[in-house]
Design a protein around this motif. Sequence first.
Motif, PDB file in Angstrom:
ATOM      1  N   PRO A   1       0.831  -1.210   0.000  1.00  0.00           N
ATOM      2  CA  PRO A   1       0.000   0.000   0.000  1.00  0.00           C
ATOM      3  C   PRO A   1       0.860   1.253   0.000  1.00  0.00           C
ATOM      4  N   PRO A   2       0.327   2.364  -0.584  1.00  0.00           N
ATOM      5  CA  PRO A   2       1.092   3.621  -0.613  1.00  0.00           C
ATOM      6  C   PRO A   2       1.527   4.096   0.759  1.00  0.00           C
ATOM      7  N   THR A   3       0.644   3.886   1.755  1.00  0.00           N
ATOM      8  CA  THR A   3       0.993   4.337   3.106  1.00  0.00           C
ATOM      9  C   THR A   3       2.206   3.596   3.634  1.00  0.00           C
ATOM     10  N   SER A   4       2.260   2.272   3.420  1.00  0.00           N
ATOM     11  CA  SER A   4       3.398   1.477   3.886  1.00  0.00           C
ATOM     12  C   SER A   4       4.684   1.902   3.189  1.00  0.00           C
ATOM     13  N   LEU A   5       4.580   2.182   1.868  1.00  0.00           N
ATOM     14  CA  LEU A   5       5.756   2.643   1.136  1.00  0.00           C
ATOM     15  C   LEU A   5       6.259   3.970   1.683  1.00  0.00           C
ATOM     16  N   ALA A   6       5.313   4.872   1.982  1.00  0.00           N
ATOM     17  CA  ALA A   6       5.699   6.175   2.520  1.00  0.00           C
ATOM     18  C   ALA A   6       6.365   6.032   3.881  1.00  0.00           C
ATOM     19  N   LEU A   7       5.801   5.169   4.727  1.00  0.00           N
ATOM     20  CA  LEU A   7       6.382   4.967   6.050  1.00  0.00           C
ATOM     21  C   LEU A   7       7.770   4.343   5.954  1.00  0.00           C
ATOM     22  N   ARG A   8       7.916   3.394   5.010  1.00  0.00           N
ATOM     23  CA  ARG A   8       9.224   2.761   4.848  1.00  0.00           C
ATOM     24  C   ARG A   8      10.245   3.766   4.319  1.00  0.00           C
ATOM     25  N   SER A   9       9.828   4.616   3.393  1.00  0.00           N
ATOM     26  CA  SER A   9      10.731   5.635   2.855  1.00  0.00           C
ATOM     27  C   SER A   9      11.173   6.599   3.952  1.00  0.00           C
ATOM     28  N   GLN A  10      10.217   6.962   4.814  1.00  0.00           N
ATOM     29  CA  GLN A  10      10.566   7.859   5.922  1.00  0.00           C
ATOM     30  C   GLN A  10      11.560   7.195   6.864  1.00  0.00           C
ATOM     31  N   ALA A  11      11.364   5.904   7.136  1.00  0.00           N
ATOM     32  CA  ALA A  11      12.271   5.188   8.031  1.00  0.00           C
ATOM     33  C   ALA A  11      13.675   5.111   7.442  1.00  0.00           C
ATOM     34  N   ILE A  12      13.742   4.851   6.128  1.00  0.00           N
ATOM     35  CA  ILE A  12      15.048   4.786   5.466  1.00  0.00           C
ATOM     36  C   ILE A  12      15.720   6.151   5.496  1.00  0.00           C
ATOM     37  N   GLY A  13      14.919   7.206   5.253  1.00  0.00           N
ATOM     38  CA  GLY A  13      15.473   8.549   5.284  1.00  0.00           C
ATOM     39  C   GLY A  13      16.029   8.922   6.651  1.00  0.00           C
ATOM     40  N   ARG A  14      15.351   8.480   7.711  1.00  0.00           N
ATOM     41  CA  ARG A  14      15.841   8.781   9.066  1.00  0.00           C
ATOM     42  C   ARG A  14      17.104   8.002   9.385  1.00  0.00           C
ATOM     43  N   LEU A  15      17.234   6.800   8.828  1.00  0.00           N
ATOM     44  CA  LEU A  15      18.368   5.937   9.153  1.00  0.00           C
ATOM     45  C   LEU A  15      19.603   6.244   8.319  1.00  0.00           C
ATOM     46  N   LEU A  16      19.408   6.800   7.118  1.00  0.00           N
ATOM     47  CA  LEU A  16      20.510   6.977   6.174  1.00  0.00           C
ATOM     48  C   LEU A  16      21.672   7.790   6.732  1.00  0.00           C
ATOM     49  N   PRO A  17      21.449   8.962   7.370  1.00  0.00           N
ATOM     50  CA  PRO A  17      22.603   9.725   7.879  1.00  0.00           C
ATOM     51  C   PRO A  17      23.432   8.933   8.890  1.00  0.00           C
ATOM     52  N   THR A  18      22.766   8.161   9.736  1.00  0.00           N
ATOM     53  CA  THR A  18      23.501   7.355  10.718  1.00  0.00           C
ATOM     54  C   THR A  18      24.354   6.309  10.024  1.00  0.00           C
ATOM     55  N   VAL A  19      23.803   5.669   8.992  1.00  0.00           N
ATOM     56  CA  VAL A  19      24.545   4.661   8.234  1.00  0.00           C
ATOM     57  C   VAL A  19      25.757   5.287   7.548  1.00  0.00           C
ATOM     58  N   VAL A  20      25.564   6.467   6.947  1.00  0.00           N
ATOM     59  CA  VAL A  20      26.674   7.141   6.262  1.00  0.00           C
ATOM     60  C   VAL A  20      27.782   7.496   7.250  1.00  0.00           C
ATOM     61  N   LEU A  21      27.406   8.011   8.428  1.00  0.00           N
ATOM     62  CA  LEU A  21      28.413   8.337   9.434  1.00  0.00           C
ATOM     63  C   LEU A  21      29.184   7.094   9.872  1.00  0.00           C
ATOM     64  N   ALA A  22      28.452   6.010  10.151  1.00  0.00           N
ATOM     65  CA  ALA A  22      29.109   4.775  10.575  1.00  0.00           C
ATOM     66  C   ALA A  22      30.051   4.257   9.492  1.00  0.00           C
ATOM     67  N   ALA A  23      29.586   4.296   8.242  1.00  0.00           N
ATOM     68  CA  ALA A  23      30.417   3.817   7.133  1.00  0.00           C
ATOM     69  C   ALA A  23      31.667   4.681   6.970  1.00  0.00           C
ATOM     70  N   SER A  24      31.534   5.988   7.195  1.00  0.00           N
ATOM     71  CA  SER A  24      32.703   6.868   7.054  1.00  0.00           C
ATOM     72  C   SER A  24      33.767   6.552   8.096  1.00  0.00           C
ATOM     73  N   PHE A  25      33.343   6.201   9.316  1.00  0.00           N
ATOM     74  CA  PHE A  25      34.310   5.848  10.354  1.00  0.00           C
ATOM     75  C   PHE A  25      34.998   4.518  10.039  1.00  0.00           C
ATOM     76  N   VAL A  26      34.223   3.565   9.557  1.00  0.00           N
ATOM     77  CA  VAL A  26      34.813   2.267   9.196  1.00  0.00           C
ATOM     78  C   VAL A  26      35.828   2.450   8.069  1.00  0.00           C
ATOM     79  N   ALA A  27      35.433   3.197   7.029  1.00  0.00           N
ATOM     80  CA  ALA A  27      36.331   3.418   5.905  1.00  0.00           C
ATOM     81  C   ALA A  27      37.570   4.200   6.335  1.00  0.00           C
ATOM     82  N   SER A  28      37.387   5.184   7.241  1.00  0.00           N
ATOM     83  CA  SER A  28      38.532   5.952   7.736  1.00  0.00           C
ATOM     84  C   SER A  28      39.497   5.050   8.498  1.00  0.00           C
TER      85      SER A  28
END
Length: 711
Positions: free
Chosen positions: A2-29
Amino acid sequence: MPPTSLALRSQAIGRLLPTVVLAASFVASAVGAAMALPWLLVGAAAVGLATELVVHRWLKQTLARLGRLRVDATLRQVLRDLLLVVGVVRTAGAEHEGGWTALLLGLLAVYGLHFVSQGAAILVRRTRTLPFVTRNIDTSGLKLTAAPPALLLRRPGHRLLSFGLPATAGLIATVAADETAWALAGIGVSLVLSLAGIVRLAVHLLPRRRALNEERALAWLDEWLAAYGPTTGMYFSGGASSAYQANMWLEPLAALPGRPIIILRERFMVQKIAATDLPVLCLPKVAHLMRIEQSTLKSLVHPSNSGKTSQVLRMPGIKHAFINHGESDKLSSCNPYAKAYDEVWVAGPAARERYALADVGVEDKDIVEIGRPQLKGIDTVAPGGSVTTVLYAPTWEGWDGQPGNTSVIEAGENIVRRLLADPKVRLLYKPHPMTGSVDPRAGAANERIQELIRAANGGRAAAKDPKDKGAAELERLAAELDRLTAADYREGSDEMERMLVQGTPSGGRDKAVDEATRRWEDAYWASLPEDAHQIITGPRPALYSCFNQADVLISDVSSVVSDYLASGKPYAVANTAGVSETQFRTDFPTVRAATILTPDAAQVPELLAAARDASRDGFAQARGELKRYLLGPDEPSAQSRFARAVEALSAKALEREERQLAREGTSTLVPSQADRAAAARATVAEGEEERDFAADALAGSEPDSLERTGD
């Protein structure tokens, strides 16, 4: 999906993405530093630093989430710089060993100054924290000053990132170019910025920059109370989301004769109180709260119960009345705690009977019927028009887990589908702002309902091609209303600075806000396509404005139903409690004149027919009788009954004081307000003299020479 589930999942991914990028930058560093791969270390550190800047600027929720994980800004910055230092050592030659040492010592100095700055910020915050907070009160006697920048005072993570940015950038450049001069230059800039910040904070620790200490500030408060002479007040304590409970009583309180005051307990609540000209006084500590009993204040009204209410009820010299923030058939409207008050003020006979049936210890003699002063602006005539406007305003699921608290979960979608199926219906959907805060099912159902409404609007010509009905005027009025209701202090100011700028108002601001709100609401409703459904989740337009637009209401057992009865228009209540209609009407008197909706909402056509044809409205007479039962008579007005109740309650306090004095046989044991004010003025004057003397001694000058320079 359903569109609502897709929207909620997109919001969850958007909230998680900066944390993932930060963690990945430390690992790569870490990998780049360990394997001496400058390109990887530089790229990862740059990406991490850029993400950090974005998070601090726009993603406050991500910052809070990282803080809860104990990965705060300081730890992240230390780790980032440490990996860069390792990278410098691993990629540079041995001939640069002297540069490494200077680089490391300089970086340690940057962090050392950061912690010195943090200590200075803590000291400054302590000196700028008074034992009380005020609004709409002239605080010139407290010697308040503007706050240093918030970056220095309250945002250590932002400060470290900002002041440490040159050092980190220099380290990145050093890894990339294999030249330690870049890192040393960046560290030098960071050291200068840190030292400047410390000096800026230290200025506010000078004696002449400090406000009065606690003792002298409290003496000033006693003097102000004596000069203002409050006669009655509203006491309120609660969480950030509960401010509406106090705000709904501001207008009735401001219309009282005498000198009303608002007493708060939580510092943050001072700014949550809506626009008003009434003086606002926040006293967080119990010991300081007790000072109001020595003032002229004789009565307090309470729109809600809280843990801190018992602290003020211990003052026998002040009489207390519970006025509630809304009445319904729920158990919360006859809370046993109410017996702790001197009186309980209710809207009409229904609440009196409710307390009698509940048998919670509230005596009938202590109940006073005052009506609901807030309802004076509700229209009693249906708006009419080519479409039937239905307001669906369900309540939230509540804390007690009682079945049937909200219709959103079991009946909401069915109600909305049946309304949307009628082409002559315009739906206004206004859910409770706390919907879904306890039960996730309610939040999910709320999202699905909104999707249904948006989809239905897509099939309506007026909604697809709306005409410009004064959009420019609406925008202008919205800007005017925003200006009147916006905080009148700069962003980043602290509590003391807000007290300074929110002194005695020019007067009439609350009336100006009311008028601007009325004009905006009129323009808002006029700008909408006549048959377009509306989802209203923000504070504007207000619930009572929605009442005036509706031909009929659908709601749950809540105070919304009681208030809507002031309009006299048809209404329906959803029965999702799992009991028969007969039992439902018996258990909840507020639904006696309502159409009862089962979870399948099969009664919606019957409700719409009654709204469109008065001859089919079988509850018209019953609604009039129920209105008087719930809200009391129309005359005298609720505001006048409220004022008389306040006057009578204050008179009881005065009578008690006279009895106390008579028993003591003399009035000399009780200091007069004038005596207390004189003592307070002496204390303040003495404190100011001591403070000026200390400043003179610190400056190494004679007192009169300082006065001549205008310091």
